[in-house]
Motif scaffolding. Structure first.
Motif, short mmCIF file in Angstrom:
data_model
loop_
_atom_site.label_atom_id
_atom_site.label_comp_id
_atom_site.label_asym_id
_atom_site.label_seq_id
_atom_site.Cartn_x
_atom_site.Cartn_y
_atom_site.Cartn_z
N ARG A 43 -0.11 7.11 -9.05
CA ARG A 43 -0.68 7.57 -10.32
C ARG A 43 -0.74 6.38 -11.28
O ARG A 43 0.19 5.57 -11.33
N GLY A 44 -1.85 6.31 -12.06
CA GLY A 44 -1.99 5.18 -12.97
C GLY A 44 -2.87 5.49 -14.16
O GLY A 44 -3.43 6.59 -14.28
N GLN A 45 -2.99 4.50 -15.04
CA GLN A 45 -3.83 4.59 -16.23
C GLN A 45 -4.41 3.22 -16.52
O GLN A 45 -3.83 2.19 -16.16
N VAL A 46 -5.54 3.21 -17.20
CA VAL A 46 -6.12 1.96 -17.70
C VAL A 46 -5.65 1.75 -19.12
O VAL A 46 -5.69 2.68 -19.95
N TYR A 47 -5.16 0.54 -19.41
CA TYR A 47 -4.77 0.24 -20.78
C TYR A 47 -4.89 -1.25 -21.03
O TYR A 47 -5.02 -2.04 -20.09
N ARG A 48 -4.86 -1.63 -22.29
CA ARG A 48 -4.95 -3.04 -22.65
C ARG A 48 -3.55 -3.52 -23.04
O ARG A 48 -2.91 -2.99 -23.93
N ARG A 49 -3.07 -4.52 -22.33
CA ARG A 49 -1.75 -5.07 -22.58
C ARG A 49 -1.69 -5.74 -23.94
O ARG A 49 -2.72 -6.08 -24.54
N PRO A 50 -0.47 -5.96 -24.46
CA PRO A 50 -0.36 -6.66 -25.76
C PRO A 50 -1.01 -8.04 -25.77
O PRO A 50 -1.41 -8.52 -26.83
N ASP A 51 -1.17 -8.68 -24.59
CA ASP A 51 -1.85 -9.98 -24.54
C ASP A 51 -3.36 -9.86 -24.50
O ASP A 51 -4.07 -10.86 -24.36
N GLY A 52 -3.86 -8.63 -24.60
CA GLY A 52 -5.30 -8.40 -24.64
C GLY A 52 -5.96 -8.17 -23.31
O GLY A 52 -7.15 -7.87 -23.25
N VAL A 53 -5.23 -8.29 -22.22
CA VAL A 53 -5.80 -8.13 -20.89
C VAL A 53 -5.83 -6.65 -20.52
O VAL A 53 -4.82 -5.95 -20.64
N LYS A 54 -6.97 -6.19 -20.04
CA LYS A 54 -7.11 -4.80 -19.61
C LYS A 54 -6.70 -4.69 -18.15
O LYS A 54 -7.15 -5.48 -17.30
N VAL A 55 -5.85 -3.69 -17.85
CA VAL A 55 -5.36 -3.53 -16.48
C VAL A 55 -5.37 -2.07 -16.09
O VAL A 55 -5.37 -1.17 -16.94
N TYR A 56 -5.39 -1.85 -14.79
CA TYR A 56 -5.05 -0.55 -14.21
C TYR A 56 -3.58 -0.65 -13.84
O TYR A 56 -3.20 -1.38 -12.92
N ALA A 57 -2.73 0.06 -14.57
CA ALA A 57 -1.29 0.05 -14.33
C ALA A 57 -0.93 1.30 -13.55
O ALA A 57 -1.33 2.40 -13.92
N PHE A 58 -0.18 1.14 -12.47
CA PHE A 58 0.10 2.29 -11.61
C PHE A 58 1.52 2.24 -11.09
O PHE A 58 2.16 1.19 -10.99
N VAL A 59 2.02 3.44 -10.76
CA VAL A 59 3.31 3.59 -10.09
C VAL A 59 3.02 4.25 -8.74
O VAL A 59 2.23 5.18 -8.66
N TYR A 60 3.68 3.76 -7.70
CA TYR A 60 3.45 4.30 -6.36
C TYR A 60 4.78 4.44 -5.63
O TYR A 60 5.76 3.76 -5.95
N ASP A 61 4.81 5.34 -4.68
CA ASP A 61 5.95 5.49 -3.79
C ASP A 61 5.70 4.62 -2.57
O ASP A 61 4.75 4.83 -1.84
N ALA A 62 6.60 3.65 -2.37
CA ALA A 62 6.38 2.65 -1.33
C ALA A 62 7.05 3.00 -0.01
O ALA A 62 7.39 2.11 0.76
N GLY A 63 7.25 4.30 0.25
CA GLY A 63 7.72 4.66 1.57
C GLY A 63 9.00 5.46 1.64
O GLY A 63 9.73 5.36 2.62
N SER A 64 9.29 6.27 0.63
CA SER A 64 10.52 7.06 0.66
C SER A 64 10.42 8.26 1.60
O SER A 64 11.44 8.88 1.90
N ASP A 65 9.20 8.62 2.01
CA ASP A 65 8.99 9.78 2.88
C ASP A 65 9.54 11.05 2.24
O ASP A 65 10.14 11.89 2.91
N GLY A 66 9.37 11.18 0.94
CA GLY A 66 9.86 12.35 0.22
C GLY A 66 11.28 12.20 -0.28
O GLY A 66 11.85 13.15 -0.81
N GLY A 67 11.85 11.03 -0.12
CA GLY A 67 13.22 10.79 -0.58
C GLY A 67 13.22 10.14 -1.95
O GLY A 67 12.55 10.58 -2.86
N ALA A 68 13.99 9.08 -2.10
CA ALA A 68 14.15 8.45 -3.41
C ALA A 68 14.30 6.95 -3.25
O ALA A 68 14.51 6.42 -2.15
N GLY A 69 14.18 6.26 -4.38
CA GLY A 69 14.48 4.84 -4.44
C GLY A 69 13.33 3.91 -4.16
O GLY A 69 13.51 2.70 -4.14
#
Length: 573
Positions: free
Chosen positions: A530-556
């Motif tokens: 899941r992510g959003q587009v926003y402009r960082r304080p340095d003026g750069v526009k980014v797609y910022a996202f968080v992803y699950d890198a392989g917990s297989d429904g677990g945590a961490g």
């Protein structure tokens, strides 16, 4: 005064109370950072023999001990681990696997013993640590067990290697922070500590961009949102075994994260249907659990009077029992909220007035087949709400909710979707393009390909167009949704998705037609993004996202990433 005795330890003497220790002695230790190293490989060490080391949160490591058994010891011995955090009380180390605890009494404590695929449980050790001149008798790598197998070894020394993890977030949303220290000691089966000249003391570090915790199993939006000052916010749970509602924050562009206002988090748990919208300095949240739906609100750090606080918790929205939880929330220009959520067979909706009063409930398609699931809504022009949803016969439908509360007739968007519970969330979050008054509906077909149709103004849906050139994973870890995200970048759409085969993350965008996908994160067992587009304080526009890198429904395994949105579309992390 207690009697004392001298214990010879390879050329030096240790003065310890005779009544305070077991007869056996922990003589040496070493920390192994390479979790994939063979049990008896002399490699992958984090530090020299008997030296403190740094370990990373949510990254399993191994701890190897040399033990000298007393010459007159009678019967076999079994050893366990204790730890203490920041020189606090000693605590037994229990066996709870990572990233997915898989037992009837599964827990996610601060520290636990875990399984290690590099060697079979109970595999014998070799004489690897340079230490005792006494004869060697093989110990073990016990694996996912809270104690070693019985070991005789009277008058001999052996080695034991434990697989461990220190979590960033644990049950109860307790937190292990960077710089925390964890001291370990060996104890006998009865809990008596072994004699030791020096216990291993490990210092915790948190990798940049690491969140940890558990991803919310929702097809809705959960962040990360950017406050006006650039602070980022994201909704998640601390652990698979502790389904608490957390708002975590990064004040440094996603590098580090912490929970905010933990003392006042919502009481409702079970975060499988959450949708939220940031308006001004307030995150408005709709949260459905099986028997009911609730409204929460959180003020971000740029709020004028109550920054970084929960402003509303657990306000009742409805008591409709969900057939399969799913929720979508729209915030209109006057501050009213329009909530969509599933009932026993249909989608229900209620509107909260600007004064905070919830109106009468409406049931969508109350007298029409099929049953419904997976609502997705977005605010359009002139406070019209665009709504799309899944029919349990494998169809997708579209309607508009006008400001006066009337619904337009439903229009078919797609047929031929899989008609199973695993596909209830096949419709992605909707996107609205203001300048062209266009609502965009994306959905996944059984081939795995995501398609789109657009509704311009009051016109009919445009012909269907394929979005992805690769199949997208569906229903990863019982989530009933494609592992995909869609956001608006100016007047173009950006889609991030997890490929079904490789489980890697790719992106595509619709500049002049949908472009070939680009690999972004490789070699993970991708589950959610899941992510959003926003402009960082340095003026750069980014797609910022968080992803699950392989917990297989677990945590961490929750991590942060971003992509710079310029002409080269290059990754910034």
């Amino acid at each position: 005064m207690l009697a004392a005795r001298l214990v010879p330890l390879l050329g030096f003497a240790l003065l310890l109370p005779a009544v305070a220790a077991a007869a056996d002695t922990q003589t040496h230790f070493r920390v192994r950072a390479d979790f994939s190293a063979a049990l008896n490989a002399d490699s992958g060490w984090a530090a020299p023999l008997d030296a403190p080391a740094t370990v990373f949160a949510d990254r399993p490591f191994r701890l190897r001990f040399e033990v000298l058994r007393a010459p007159d010891a009678a019967g076999p011995a079994s050893y366990r681990l204790h730890y203490r955090r920041n020189a606090g009380a000693w605590t037994p180390v229990e066996a709870h696997d990572f990233p997915h605890p898989e037992s009837k009494d599964a827990r996610s404590p601060r520290v636990s013993l875990v399984a290690c695929a590099a060697y079979p449980p109970g595999a014998p050790t070799a004489d690897l640590l340079v230490g005792s001149p006494a004869p060697f008798q093989a110990g073990t790598g016990p694996g996912l067990a809270d104690r070693t197998p019985a070991w005789s070894g009277a008058g001999a020394h052996g080695e034991f290697e434990f697989a461990l993890v220190a979590r960033r977030f644990a049950d109860g949303a307790v937190t292990n922070d960077p710089g925390d220290t964890f001291e370990f000691r060996l104890v006998a089966a009865d809990g008596a500590p072994l004699l030791s000249a020096r216990n291993p003391v490990l210092t915790l570090a948190v990798p940049p961009g690491h969140l940890g915790g558990t991803f919310v199993e929702t097809p809705g939006r959960i962040g990360p949102w950017a406050a006006g000052n650039g602070d980022l916010y994201f909704i998640m749970e601390p652990a698979e075994t502790s389904n608490l509602f957390m708002m975590v924050k990064s004040a440094d562009g996603g590098r580090t994260w912490r929970e905010v206002d933990a003392a006042h988090r919502p009481a409702s748990t079970d975060l499988e249907a959450v949708d939220a919208q940031l308006v001004g300095a307030t995150v408005h949240i709709l949260h459905q659990i099986t028997p009911s739906s609730h409204y929460h609100a959180f003020h971000t750090s740029d709020h004028a009077t109550s920054p970084d606080t929960w402003a509303m918790r657990d306000e009742p929205v409805a008591t409709a029992k969900a057939s399969a939880q799913a929720a979508s929330l729209v915030v209109r220009s006057d501050g009213s909220l329009v909530a969509f959520y599933t009932g026993p067979a249909k989608i229900h909706t209620r509107t909260r007035s600007p004064a905070g009063v919830w109106g009468a409930e409406t049931v969508i398609d109350a007298t029409l087949a099929p049953n419904l699931a997976g609502p997705q809504a977005v605010l359009g022009a002139r406070d019209t709400v665009h709504l799309a949803y899944y029919g349990t016969d494998g169809t997708v439908w579209y309607r508009r909710l006008r400001p006066d509360g009337t619904l337009t007739p439903r229009e078919p968007i797609a047929t031929g979707l899989s008609a199973t519970r695993a596909d209830f969330g096949s419709v992605l979050p909707l996107v609205f393009i203001p300048r062209t008054d266009t609502a965009v509906v994306l959905y996944r077909l059984p081939t795995g390909i995501i398609w789109e149709r657009r509704i311009v103004g009051e016109g009919p849906p445009t012909p269907a167009v394929p979005v992805t050139d690769r199949p997208v994973v569906q229903n990863a870890v019982d989530s009933q949704q494609p592992a995909a995200d869609v956001v608006l970048d100016g007047e173009q759409l950006l889609v991030a998705f997890v490929e079904a085969g490789s489980r890697s993350i790719f992106t595509t965008r619709d500049g002049g037609g949908w472009q070939p996908s680009t690999l972004r994160v490789d070699r993970i067992l991708g589950t959610w993004i899941r992510g959003q587009v926003y402009r960082r304080p340095d003026g750069v526009k980014v797609y910022a996202f968080v992803y699950d890198a392989g917990s297989d429904g677990g945590a961490g395994m929750n991590r942060f990433g971003s992509v710079i949105l310029d002409e080269t579309f290059r990754p910034s992390h």
